[in-house]
Design a protein around this motif. Structure first.
Motif, mmCIF file in Angstrom:
data_model
loop_
_atom_site.group_PDB
_atom_site.id
_atom_site.type_symbol
_atom_site.label_atom_id
_atom_site.label_comp_id
_atom_site.label_asym_id
_atom_site.label_seq_id
_atom_site.Cartn_x
_atom_site.Cartn_y
_atom_site.Cartn_z
ATOM 1 N N ARG A 1 0.858 -1.010 -0.007
ATOM 2 C CA ARG A 1 0.067 0.022 0.078
ATOM 3 C C ARG A 1 0.934 1.237 -0.092
ATOM 4 N N GLN A 2 2.195 1.148 -0.351
ATOM 5 C CA GLN A 2 2.919 2.402 -0.569
ATOM 6 C C GLN A 2 2.857 3.166 -1.856
ATOM 7 N N SER A 3 2.141 3.944 -1.891
ATOM 8 C CA SER A 3 1.750 4.835 -2.939
ATOM 9 C C SER A 3 3.178 5.411 -3.643
ATOM 10 N N GLU A 4 4.036 5.767 -2.908
ATOM 11 C CA GLU A 4 5.136 6.237 -3.492
ATOM 12 C C GLU A 4 5.866 5.500 -4.364
ATOM 13 N N ALA A 5 5.995 4.083 -3.806
ATOM 14 C CA ALA A 5 6.720 2.940 -4.741
ATOM 15 C C ALA A 5 5.771 2.753 -6.003
ATOM 16 N N LEU A 6 4.745 3.091 -5.943
ATOM 17 C CA LEU A 6 3.866 2.937 -7.323
ATOM 18 C C LEU A 6 4.250 4.118 -8.298
ATOM 19 N N VAL A 7 4.417 5.200 -7.599
ATOM 20 C CA VAL A 7 4.937 6.325 -8.415
ATOM 21 C C VAL A 7 6.066 5.884 -9.049
ATOM 22 N N VAL A 8 7.251 5.612 -8.342
ATOM 23 C CA VAL A 8 8.329 5.253 -8.779
ATOM 24 C C VAL A 8 8.170 4.213 -10.094
ATOM 25 N N ARG A 9 7.570 3.095 -9.646
ATOM 26 C CA ARG A 9 7.262 2.229 -10.688
ATOM 27 C C ARG A 9 6.751 2.646 -12.140
ATOM 28 N N ALA B 1 8.340 2.561 -15.565
ATOM 29 C CA ALA B 1 7.393 2.069 -16.692
ATOM 30 C C ALA B 1 7.529 2.975 -18.110
ATOM 31 N N MET B 2 7.426 4.131 -17.795
ATOM 32 C CA MET B 2 7.461 5.269 -18.799
ATOM 33 C C MET B 2 8.931 5.173 -19.475
ATOM 34 N N GLY B 3 9.866 5.104 -18.791
ATOM 35 C CA GLY B 3 11.233 5.128 -19.426
ATOM 36 C C GLY B 3 11.537 3.775 -20.056
ATOM 37 N N LEU B 4 10.664 2.990 -19.697
ATOM 38 C CA LEU B 4 10.791 1.467 -20.368
ATOM 39 C C LEU B 4 9.634 1.405 -21.709
ATOM 40 N N GLY B 5 9.016 2.628 -21.815
ATOM 41 C CA GLY B 5 8.188 2.636 -22.787
ATOM 42 C C GLY B 5 7.038 1.605 -22.752
ATOM 43 N N ASP B 6 6.408 1.660 -21.567
ATOM 44 C CA ASP B 6 5.185 1.089 -21.109
ATOM 45 C C ASP B 6 4.109 1.849 -20.504
ATOM 46 N N PRO B 7 3.605 2.878 -21.314
ATOM 47 C CA PRO B 7 2.542 3.810 -20.801
ATOM 48 C C PRO B 7 1.345 2.851 -19.910
ATOM 49 N N ALA B 8 0.957 1.984 -20.404
ATOM 50 C CA ALA B 8 -0.339 1.221 -19.971
ATOM 51 C C ALA B 8 0.266 0.802 -18.245
ATOM 52 N N ALA B 9 1.404 0.320 -18.108
ATOM 53 C CA ALA B 9 1.727 -0.145 -16.973
ATOM 54 C C ALA B 9 1.953 1.057 -16.079
ATOM 55 N N ALA B 10 2.527 2.189 -16.580
ATOM 56 C CA ALA B 10 2.563 3.294 -16.017
ATOM 57 C C ALA B 10 1.013 3.862 -15.306
ATOM 58 N N LYS B 11 0.312 4.112 -16.305
ATOM 59 C CA LYS B 11 -1.235 4.416 -15.999
ATOM 60 C C LYS B 11 -1.679 3.544 -14.825
ATOM 61 N N ALA B 12 -1.782 2.284 -14.960
ATOM 62 C CA ALA B 12 -2.187 1.294 -14.088
ATOM 63 C C ALA B 12 -1.458 1.752 -12.705
ATOM 64 N N ASP B 13 -0.124 1.768 -12.497
ATOM 65 C CA ASP B 13 0.379 2.094 -11.221
ATOM 66 C C ASP B 13 0.019 3.387 -10.923
ATOM 67 N N LEU B 14 -0.081 4.539 -11.437
ATOM 68 C CA LEU B 14 -0.682 5.825 -11.148
ATOM 69 C C LEU B 14 -1.814 5.716 -10.603
ATOM 70 N N GLU B 15 -3.033 4.923 -11.433
ATOM 71 C CA GLU B 15 -4.069 4.755 -10.750
ATOM 72 C C GLU B 15 -4.208 4.124 -9.544
ATOM 73 N N ALA B 16 -3.518 3.260 -9.218
ATOM 74 C CA ALA B 16 -3.333 2.308 -7.908
ATOM 75 C C ALA B 16 -2.887 3.075 -7.090
ATOM 76 N N ALA B 17 -2.073 4.186 -7.225
ATOM 77 C CA ALA B 17 -1.380 5.062 -6.248
ATOM 78 C C ALA B 17 -2.554 6.085 -5.809
ATOM 79 N N LEU B 18 -3.249 6.499 -6.798
ATOM 80 C CA LEU B 18 -4.241 7.467 -6.441
ATOM 81 C C LEU B 18 -5.431 7.018 -5.582
#
Length: 140
Positions: free
Chosen positions: A100-108, A112-129
């Motif tokens: 439940r550590q939202s900060e780790a989700l933001v780092v992840r 993901a954005m740096g690795l070219g995976d915007p879908a994973a980035a969006k999912a992590d940001l939504e989970a953090a939110l």
């Protein structure tokens, strides 16, 4: 504190984070890697007494909390250095300790954005939110 031997892993992690903010990335990496090594050190064998078992348990909990934070700090450093895969690995490890550590989700998500995976980035940001919003509603 670190030079005097106080704080062990926690002191090293804080110094590493400060060095990251100062732009001294190699020194920051060395301190954060040393903090991880100290977190991974095995605890001494417990005696059979209830008090020693309690102390061993509490030391393990504290070590896990410190390791969780060190991994998060090292993940941020890896992002700055462009090591997106390493940052994601550290964020994943931090999330195993505290899902439940939202900060780790933001780092992840940043990794993901740096690795070219915007879908994973969006999912992590939504989970953090969702975690942050649950806390505001006293649900977390």
């Amino acid at each position: 504190a670190a030079a005097g031997g106080a704080g062990a892993a926690g002191g090293r992690a804080l110094r590493g984070e400060a060095l990251r903010h100062l732009g001294r990335l190699d020194e920051a990496a060395a301190d954060l890697d040393e903090a991880m090594r100290l977190c991974s050190a095995t605890a001494p064998a417990a005696e059979a007494s209830l008090e020693s078992l309690r102390e061993t348990f509490e030391a393990g909990v504290e070590r896990a909390m410190i390791e969780d934070r060190v991994r998060l700090l090292r993940g941020k450093l890896r992002l700055v250095r462009g090591d997106h895969r390493g940052a994601r690995e550290d964020a994943d490890a931090a999330l195993k300790v505290n899902p439940r550590q939202s900060e780790a989700l933001v780092v992840r998500a940043k990794a993901a954005m740096g690795l070219g995976d915007p879908a994973a980035a969006k999912a992590d940001l939504e989970a953090a939110l969702a975690i942050e919003n649950a806390g505001k509603r006293n649900e977390g």
